[in-house]
Each structure stands twice: as C-alpha cells, then as structure tokens.
Design a protein around this motif. Structure first.
Motif, PDB file in Angstrom:
ATOM      1  N   LYS A  50     -12.878   2.627   1.290  1.00 50.79           N
ATOM      2  CA  LYS A  50     -13.464   3.722   2.059  1.00 50.79           C
ATOM      3  C   LYS A  50     -12.423   4.476   2.888  1.00 50.79           C
ATOM      4  O   LYS A  50     -12.733   5.520   3.470  1.00 50.79           O
ATOM      5  CB  LYS A  50     -14.566   3.191   2.974  1.00 50.79           C
ATOM      6  N   LEU A  51     -11.204   3.959   2.946  1.00 45.72           N
ATOM      7  CA  LEU A  51     -10.160   4.623   3.719  1.00 45.72           C
ATOM      8  C   LEU A  51      -9.734   5.922   3.035  1.00 45.72           C
ATOM      9  O   LEU A  51      -9.813   6.057   1.814  1.00 45.72           O
ATOM     10  CB  LEU A  51      -8.959   3.700   3.896  1.00 45.72           C
ATOM     11  N   LYS A  52      -9.256   6.854   3.820  1.00 44.37           N
ATOM     12  CA  LYS A  52      -8.859   8.172   3.323  1.00 44.37           C
ATOM     13  C   LYS A  52      -7.809   8.046   2.226  1.00 44.37           C
ATOM     14  O   LYS A  52      -6.796   7.376   2.395  1.00 44.37           O
ATOM     15  CB  LYS A  52      -8.296   9.005   4.486  1.00 44.37           C
TER      16      LYS A  52
ATOM     17  N   THR B 103      -3.605   9.313   7.849  1.00 37.04           N
ATOM     18  CA  THR B 103      -4.968   9.264   8.397  1.00 37.04           C
ATOM     19  C   THR B 103      -5.583   7.880   8.223  1.00 37.04           C
ATOM     20  O   THR B 103      -6.205   7.333   9.141  1.00 37.04           O
ATOM     21  CB  THR B 103      -5.853  10.316   7.704  1.00 37.04           C
ATOM     22  N   ALA B 104      -5.404   7.302   7.034  1.00 34.69           N
ATOM     23  CA  ALA B 104      -5.973   5.982   6.755  1.00 34.69           C
ATOM     24  C   ALA B 104      -5.340   4.903   7.631  1.00 34.69           C
ATOM     25  O   ALA B 104      -6.033   4.008   8.122  1.00 34.69           O
ATOM     26  CB  ALA B 104      -5.784   5.645   5.277  1.00 34.69           C
TER      27      ALA B 104
ATOM     28  N   GLU C 137      -6.765   4.925  11.001  1.00 37.83           N
ATOM     29  CA  GLU C 137      -8.076   4.276  11.014  1.00 37.83           C
ATOM     30  C   GLU C 137      -7.931   2.752  11.038  1.00 37.83           C
ATOM     31  O   GLU C 137      -8.676   2.056  11.740  1.00 37.83           O
ATOM     32  CB  GLU C 137      -8.889   4.706   9.790  1.00 37.83           C
TER      33      GLU C 137
ATOM     34  N   GLN D   6      -7.084   1.137  -4.740  1.00 35.38           N
ATOM     35  CA  GLN D   6      -7.897   0.013  -4.265  1.00 35.38           C
ATOM     36  C   GLN D   6      -7.592  -1.248  -5.074  1.00 35.38           C
ATOM     37  O   GLN D   6      -7.320  -2.317  -4.518  1.00 35.38           O
ATOM     38  CB  GLN D   6      -9.379   0.361  -4.370  1.00 35.38           C
TER      39      GLN D   6
ATOM     40  N   ASN E 163      -3.033  11.823   3.820  1.00 33.98           N
ATOM     41  CA  ASN E 163      -4.147  10.881   3.659  1.00 33.98           C
ATOM     42  C   ASN E 163      -3.744   9.475   4.078  1.00 33.98           C
ATOM     43  O   ASN E 163      -4.527   8.762   4.722  1.00 33.98           O
ATOM     44  CB  ASN E 163      -4.623  10.881   2.206  1.00 33.98           C
TER      45      ASN E 163
ATOM     46  N   VAL F  61      -7.857   6.546  -0.624  1.00 33.81           N
ATOM     47  CA  VAL F  61      -7.847   5.334  -1.451  1.00 33.81           C
ATOM     48  C   VAL F  61      -8.845   5.503  -2.603  1.00 33.81           C
ATOM     49  O   VAL F  61     -10.058   5.451  -2.397  1.00 33.81           O
ATOM     50  CB  VAL F  61      -8.189   4.078  -0.627  1.00 33.81           C
TER      51      VAL F  61
ATOM     52  N   TRP G 256       0.840  -1.209   0.000  1.00 33.88           N
ATOM     53  CA  TRP G 256       0.000   0.000   0.000  1.00 33.88           C
ATOM     54  C   TRP G 256       0.872   1.254   0.000  1.00 33.88           C
ATOM     55  O   TRP G 256       0.655   2.186  -0.801  1.00 33.88           O
ATOM     56  CB  TRP G 256      -0.907  -0.061   1.227  1.00 33.88           C
TER      57      TRP G 256
END
Length: 348
Positions: free
Chosen positions: A113-115, A91-92, A95, A122, A88, A117, A34
């Motif tokens: 739905k993650l910041k 932040t993701a 989460e 995805q 981002n 992405v 990622w």
C-alpha cells in the motif's frame, strides 16, 4: 509443467555458483534492498551501483531519508532518470518513518500500500528481505518462464502476469528470495533476449522452447506504441553578470526540476514576450539533441540570445532565477539540460 524439485535445484545451484556480486546482495537491510529494486527499474545494474552507494552513504537510514528535502533527494538521483521513482520512494519512506517506527513493513499487504510499490516491487522486497512466498515477474522472468514452457501468451497482458505468478507459486514456497533472484539472473546472463546462451543454460533439459526450436520466438509481446516526437526550443539567456536564466518545471514530466527556458516549437508561449520584447536570438541553433523518455522523444534545438540582458530591467516570473555557471550543482537538472549545460560551458 516442470518437475519442480529438479528444476529448482538445478537453477539455484547455478545461481549460487554464478551470481554477480552486487552490494544489495550483501545486506539483509530491507531498506537497502527496497532502494535497489526501485533504482533497478528500467535501469541497468552497472549504472545503478554507483548511485546506490552514494545514496545510502548520504541517507543511511529511513530516518535520514525521511527528513531530507525533496530537492536534495532528487539531486542524488540526478542522471538516473524516471524521477517519479525517487519521489514515490521518498514519500513511502516518510510514511514508514511516521507510521511504522522506521521499520519496513514485513507484511506484504501493508508494504504493497506504500506509494510507488507495485506487484513486482512488493514481491521482490518481501521475498528477498523477509522470504515471503511471493513470485517476482519482471521482464527477465517473463522471458525465462515463457521459453521454459513454450508459452505464447502475450506478456504485455495483465492476465498473463497473473497466470505466471500463479504458476511460479510452488517454487517460492521455500527459499523464495533465492529462487526469484535466480530466475532474474538467468534471464540477465543466459536466457537473454536476442542471443540466449542455450548451450550453457543450467535448465536446458527443462526448456520446451529449446526442444521445439522456438526460443527466438518467445516471449510474445504486443507491438510497442510508437513514440511521440515533440520539437522543443531551448533558449540560453545571460545577464550582465554572465549568469544564465533557468526555470523550474511545473509540468508533470520532470516536475520541479530545473531547465533552461524551453517551449514546444509549435506552442503559443514565447520567451520574447515573457521576458523582454527587445531580446533577439540567433536564427540558427547552436546545439541539437534528442532525449528519449518511455513514450516521448524530445527533439531539442538550443538558441543563444545575441546580447546579454540587464537584469535590472527584466522582471522574472516566480519560477525563474539567474544561475551562475559554477552553481549548477545547487540545482536539480534532468539529463537533457545537463548535456546543454556542458555544451554551454565548453563552447560558449
């Protein structure tokens, strides 16, 4: 449409024999995969590799990154550009730490739905890390697929992306990660934008553009929007301790990063009234540079204060501080300000 099995077999065989060595291809850790995909957005592989190694060395786990302060995260991103990617991603990851027990979700809809992405990230992460049957469509894939099918649809349109994803779907039902990486690698190494190596292409026999002599006409893209040029004035101010004035940006672009005081040349703000009515600057800039963003170019002129300020008589705003030259590494500077800093260190 291409003959699926033969085309895919030719492509994957070529990829397995010719793929470049990249550190994120040597891991199955979805967090690392990622991270690599985020770093690679609009950035060349050779630039990303060192940043990738430094980042995972400092933040080896999702827990480590989630607990880090944003300033430190941006420091490890400094020079890579497009800093919203780092924010981002941070932040993701927080989460994921809070809601998913430090495990990257392996369900595409949840991950999506993650910041930060988007559809490409995805599909790339889910297919490479978890072999989910999702087709990645980036610039390389747009080019390869358009040429293979002699397709003149505008690749800037969202409808074209959706159509390409649907057409590529049969090829990712099995070994999705390998196929997606092979398509991207073909675009990076062989089916390049200006000088494609068609004679060495492993899927030349399947390429309609090669057969029709239209390779250089594809893909079709609408004309790029002309970049807006903004003239900026940067002011270098020292105090009696030879410290330099810097300020934290509050604007959306490069938000919370540090810079030398900078104002648009035709704007109403003026450092003279902000700091001291007594301060005077040389009329001639000591340094000029251009810095390009995606849709904006800064034309920057750097001006030096004629005298050092007595910091006891100057009241700074809450976003301004005095910085010793040797403390630069304690602050997150964008590339343009790092270039100015280097000039000051070398010449002033």
């Amino acid at each position: 449409m291409l003959k699926e099995s033969k085309f895919k077999n030719n492509l994957v065989t070529w990829f397995n024999e010719n793929q470049r060595e990249m550190p994120w291809r040597e891991t199955s850790n979805p967090y690392y995969i990622w991270l690599s995909e985020v770093m690679l957005q609009q950035t060349q592989v050779k630039t990303v590799i060192d940043y990738y190694h430094r980042f995972i060395s400092r933040f080896p786990t999702i827990a480590d990154l989630s607990q880090a302060h944003e300033d430190e995260v941006l420091k490890y991103w400094e020079g890579l550009g497009y800093y919203s990617r780092a924010r981002n991603f941070h932040t993701a990851v927080k989460e994921v730490h809070d809601n998913y027990n430090d495990q990257v979700p392996n369900e595409p809809q949840t991950f999506g739905k993650l910041k930060g992405v988007g559809p490409y990230t995805q599909a790339a992460v889910m297919s490479i890390a978890f072999n989910e049957p999702l087709a990645t469509v980036d610039g390389n894939v747009f080019r390869v697929w358009a040429r293979l099918n002699n397709d003149t649809r505008d690749t800037k349109l969202q409808s074209t992306r959706k159509a390409f994803e649907q057409e590529l779907q049969p090829y990712v039902e099995e070994d999705a990660g390998t196929f997606n990486q092979a398509m991207m690698e073909l675009g990076a190494l062989v089916c390049t934008p200006k000088t494609p190596l068609c004679l060495f292409c492993p899927v030349q026999a399947h390429c309609e553009a090669f057969e029709n002599g239209t390779v250089h006409n594809l893909p079709v893209k609408t004309t790029k929007v002309k970049k807006k040029h903004i003239k900026q004035k940067v002011y270098i101010v020292r105090n009696q301790n030879n410290e330099i004035l810097i300020e934290k940006r509050t604007q959306k672009l490069l938000n919370n990063m540090w810079q030398f005081p900078m104002y648009e040349a035709d704007g109403k703000e003026d450092i003279v009234t902000d700091l001291s009515k007594e301060i005077k600057f040389d009329n001639t800039p000591v340094f000029k540079l251009k810095h390009q963003f995606t849709h904006i170019t800064w034309d920057i002129e750097v001006f030096m204060a004629q005298e050092k300020l007595n910091q006891e008589t100057v009241e700074l705003s809450q976003d301004m501080v005095w910085m010793a030259l040797e403390d630069k590494e304690l602050f997150n500077f964008p590339v343009s300000m790092t270039k100015i800093y280097k000039f000051i260190s070398d010449h002033c």
